[in-house]
Design an enzyme around this catalytic site. Structure first.
Site, short mmCIF file in Angstrom:
data_model
loop_
_atom_site.label_atom_id
_atom_site.label_comp_id
_atom_site.label_asym_id
_atom_site.label_seq_id
_atom_site.Cartn_x
_atom_site.Cartn_y
_atom_site.Cartn_z
N ARG A 6 0.81 -1.22 0.00
CA ARG A 6 0.00 0.00 0.00
C ARG A 6 0.84 1.27 0.00
O ARG A 6 0.37 2.31 -0.40
CB ARG A 6 -0.92 0.01 1.23
CG ARG A 6 -2.00 -1.05 1.20
CD ARG A 6 -2.69 -1.16 2.54
NE ARG A 6 -1.72 -1.46 3.59
CZ ARG A 6 -1.98 -1.46 4.89
NH1 ARG A 6 -3.19 -1.17 5.30
NH2 ARG A 6 -1.06 -1.76 5.77
N ASP A 32 -3.91 -2.86 -2.13
CA ASP A 32 -4.46 -3.23 -0.83
C ASP A 32 -5.17 -4.57 -1.08
O ASP A 32 -6.21 -4.61 -1.75
CB ASP A 32 -5.47 -2.15 -0.39
CG ASP A 32 -6.13 -2.49 0.94
OD1 ASP A 32 -6.04 -3.67 1.36
OD2 ASP A 32 -6.74 -1.60 1.53
N VAL A 33 -4.57 -5.64 -0.57
CA VAL A 33 -5.07 -6.98 -0.92
C VAL A 33 -6.50 -7.23 -0.41
O VAL A 33 -7.16 -8.17 -0.85
CB VAL A 33 -4.14 -8.11 -0.41
CG1 VAL A 33 -2.77 -8.01 -1.05
CG2 VAL A 33 -4.06 -8.12 1.12
N ASN A 59 2.34 -12.27 1.94
CA ASN A 59 2.94 -11.76 3.17
C ASN A 59 2.05 -10.77 3.90
O ASN A 59 2.17 -10.60 5.11
CB ASN A 59 4.28 -11.10 2.80
CG ASN A 59 4.99 -10.52 4.00
OD1 ASN A 59 5.35 -11.25 4.93
ND2 ASN A 59 5.17 -9.22 4.02
N SER A 112 1.58 -18.38 11.31
CA SER A 112 2.04 -17.88 12.60
C SER A 112 1.88 -18.97 13.66
O SER A 112 1.01 -19.84 13.54
CB SER A 112 1.18 -16.68 13.01
OG SER A 112 1.45 -16.30 14.36
N TYR A 125 -7.23 -12.57 15.78
CA TYR A 125 -5.96 -12.67 15.04
C TYR A 125 -5.56 -14.15 14.92
O TYR A 125 -5.19 -14.62 13.84
CB TYR A 125 -4.84 -11.87 15.73
CG TYR A 125 -3.52 -12.07 15.03
CD1 TYR A 125 -3.31 -11.50 13.78
CD2 TYR A 125 -2.52 -12.87 15.57
CE1 TYR A 125 -2.12 -11.72 13.09
CE2 TYR A 125 -1.33 -13.09 14.89
CZ TYR A 125 -1.14 -12.52 13.65
OH TYR A 125 0.04 -12.76 12.97
N VAL A 158 8.38 -11.86 15.77
CA VAL A 158 9.40 -11.28 14.89
C VAL A 158 9.39 -9.77 15.13
O VAL A 158 8.32 -9.16 15.24
CB VAL A 158 9.07 -11.53 13.39
CG1 VAL A 158 10.23 -11.09 12.51
CG2 VAL A 158 8.72 -13.00 13.14
C1 8X3 Z 1 2.89 -13.17 15.03
C2 8X3 Z 1 3.11 -14.01 16.23
O1 8X3 Z 1 2.61 -14.29 18.72
O2 8X3 Z 1 3.14 -12.08 17.93
O3 8X3 Z 1 2.00 -13.79 14.17
O4 8X3 Z 1 1.00 -13.06 17.42
S1 8X3 Z 1 2.41 -13.31 17.61
#
Ligand code: 8X3
Length: 225
Positions: A6, A32-33, A59, A112, A125, A158
């Site tokens: 973006r 913007d996907v 990503n 993740s 999330y 990360v």
């Molecule tokens: C990122 C890992 O644990 O910060 O996807 O949600 S965390």
């Protein structure tokens, strides 16, 4: 290398970095996907010399807030679901038919540790990353009989803008997340992607689950001090 995102200023920097690092050429476009019609138009409208995508790295993704489901702002859910799940699907839907037709290709999705174990206040999330895991598995099944590969790269913590985005620019709160541990760096994830993409054509790396040495799972960390 073809990149899209973006923020144009970031893309211009990246073009220069890629060329300096030896990329034969670099091309970028704004996207913007989470906007389905934009994804369809942008990918269908790629110049011919950039239209044949061999490795797709999905990503784009984000987290918004840390809150209980029954107290959270639904706008946060929309943004995470639209980008992390629907965006990944829209781009995949546009790119993979060409891979199948050409008889080569590799889809690398960013998963993740959050997709394996749900952590407190992160239900939505974590759900988006569990969905990414299911979609990667399902896409691999759908692509059986073709040479197109599917990999899910699943990092733990990360050190990127991830936490600043989660906390809407509250850098102090974001810094706390990485306090007294040695988090993974973006280069560690890039290495995993390049390694998976570089395996011989008959090898499909399904999943790479990686964390810092200071993390065991979604909620078990060793913090110094
Ligand atoms: C990122 C890992 O644990 O910060 O996807 O949600 S965390």
């Amino acid at each position: 290398m073809l990149v899209c995102a973006r923020r144009e200023e970031r893309l211009l920097e990246l073009d220069a970095e890629l060329k300096a690092a030896g990329a034969a050429d670099a091309h970028h476009f704004l996207l913007d996907v989470s906007k389905r019609s934009e994804v369809e138009a942008a990918i269908a409208g790629l110049p011919a010399e950039w239209a044949e995508i061999d490795v797709l790295v999905n990503n784009a993704g984000l987290s918004r807030g840390l809150a209980k489901v029954y107290e959270d702002d639904p706008d946060n859910w929309e943004e995470m679901i639209d980008t992390n799940i629907k965006g990944l699907l829209y781009v995949t839907r546009q790119v993979v038919p060409g891979m199948v037709a050409r008889g080569r290709g590799h889809v690398i999705n960013m998963g993740s540790t959050a997709g394996y174990i749900t952590y407190a206040n992160g239900a939505v999330y974590c759900a988006t990353k569990a969905a990414e895991k299911a979609i990667s598995e399902g896409l691999k099944i759908d692509l059986m009989g073709t040479p197109v590969r599917v990999t899910s790269v699943d990092p733990g913590m990360v050190e990127t803008e991830f936490s600043a985005v989660r906390f809407r620019g509250d850098e102090a709160k974001a810094a706390k997340i990485y306090e007294n541990i040695t988090p993974l760096q973006p280069e560690d994830i890039a290495d995993a992607i390049v390694w998976a993409a570089g395996r011989p054509a008959h090898v499909n790396i399904h999943t790479i689950l990686l964390t810092t040495i200071d993390q065991a799972n979604s909620f078990t960390f060793s913090r110094r001090g």
